[in-house]
Write a protein that holds these residues in place. Sequence first.
Motif, PDB file in Angstrom:
ATOM      1  N   ALA A  22      38.257  41.430  41.860  1.00  0.00           N
ATOM      2  CA  ALA A  22      36.978  40.911  41.360  1.00  0.00           C
ATOM      3  C   ALA A  22      37.180  40.018  40.141  1.00  0.00           C
ATOM      4  O   ALA A  22      36.487  39.003  39.980  1.00  0.00           O
ATOM      5  CB  ALA A  22      36.046  42.066  41.018  1.00  0.00           C
ATOM      6  N   ALA A  43      35.796  36.286  40.063  1.00  0.00           N
ATOM      7  CA  ALA A  43      34.803  35.922  39.053  1.00  0.00           C
ATOM      8  C   ALA A  43      35.273  34.738  38.214  1.00  0.00           C
ATOM      9  O   ALA A  43      34.477  33.844  37.883  1.00  0.00           O
ATOM     10  CB  ALA A  43      34.517  37.125  38.149  1.00  0.00           C
ATOM     11  N   GLY A  62      33.309  40.281  42.667  1.00  0.00           N
ATOM     12  CA  GLY A  62      33.700  39.171  41.803  1.00  0.00           C
ATOM     13  C   GLY A  62      32.767  37.976  41.912  1.00  0.00           C
ATOM     14  O   GLY A  62      32.442  37.334  40.908  1.00  0.00           O
ATOM     15  N   SER A 104      40.750  35.754  47.232  1.00  0.00           N
ATOM     16  CA  SER A 104      40.728  37.197  46.974  1.00  0.00           C
ATOM     17  C   SER A 104      41.107  37.992  48.211  1.00  0.00           C
ATOM     18  O   SER A 104      41.967  38.886  48.159  1.00  0.00           O
ATOM     19  CB  SER A 104      39.336  37.613  46.495  1.00  0.00           C
ATOM     20  OG  SER A 104      38.976  36.905  45.329  1.00  0.00           O
TER      21      SER A 104
END
Length: 429
Positions: A47, A51, A347, A402
């Motif tokens: 995450a 982010a 995220g 991710s």
Amino acid sequence: MTPAGGAGTRERAGAGGSARAIGMRTYVRSQLRHRGRRAFAVVGAVALGAALIVALTSLGAGFREAARAPLAGVAADVILTRPDGAAPSQQTARGVRLPFGLSTFSPADVAEVRSVGGVSVAVGSLQIWDFGPRSTITVAGVDPSQREVGPGRVLARDLVKGRAFTARERGVAVLDQHYAAFYDMKVGDRVKVGPREFAVVGILEVRDSSQAAAANIYVPLADAQQVAGLKAGEVNQVHVQVGNSSDTEEVTGRITDRLGTVSAITPDSLVQIMGAVGRISARFSTIAALVGAVGGLLLSWTALRGLVAERIREIGVLMAVGWRRRDVVRAFGLEALVLGLTGAAVGIVVGIGLAGLLSYLPTPEIVTGPPGAEGHAAAGAEDTGLPVSVGLTALLTAALTSVVGATAAGVLAARRATALKPALNLMSS
């Protein structure tokens, strides 16, 4: 004809494969339930990377948009001015004059700009100052025949009362809304610029995206040239629209080669005056976001390795009861995929929230025309937030990086763990 034994073997193999698949899913669900702390660490690491991609990419896009906005308001890619090197102390008399430090372009200069390869439109305008006994006003001389680029676009788009002047009109003016309110003026009144009076035919609101054309009073270009004592066709600003905006810097270089010393305001030059944060964000936000994503993936790799290392004995048991190496790798890959998807979702939500907070940052103050004297030209400008927006590309990049990164990390960690013989795994602590 297929032998019955062969068919039975395939059926048993198929049944075994289905059983392993069911067992694999059951195993993954149980591990996610019972190893919450490790799972939370992996999700948090993934995450973090997602982010950072969303937030930093959006921040850079916001600064780039802030740099483009003043020029976009007048539909220009470049604003050209010509410095004359005169010091302000040499120009202190009252009356109408050019802004300090600016010289003019001749009609031949403007024609030369139009002839440069890559230039789509070039529109001249004149900005002058009127130093009065109590205040100083900024006056823009506008070519009323040009409504698509330059200050003429502002007259056509931002009117709130009355009308704009036409190509053949003289002795008329349009006022900025805040200037008109300050002096309690309205359509039908008369306003004085230097020794001349002009009939007010319209009121406009200079929006934040139109600050490159901000002035107190707008008059026909020929009137502004006459009041300033200039020859017909002389201007001190040229608004240039480039056919392909990606060629702006190259086209600007060609113009400079032909005209000599000029100042060119472009989105890139505006980024330069935004300050360190603006410059770094606008130019390196994507790199910074990817570095952050790599950091998040390294953390997730570390967490996944720990997750696998804790279960060395379990891997040995699974392989001892009939699981093949690829089954174990698939199980851990599936678990990493679930954790990666969860981390990406968390995220992205956090990144969008951070981007929303970043939008409250004040937009950098950018000078896009001749330096304004203290008056009412900028009276309408309000502090606005940075134009941060989350793009689909940033979201997709965050999700793919991710999920793929976490899954790959899980698979690699599992492959290393299953490289040992089951007996060695069982003996591991």
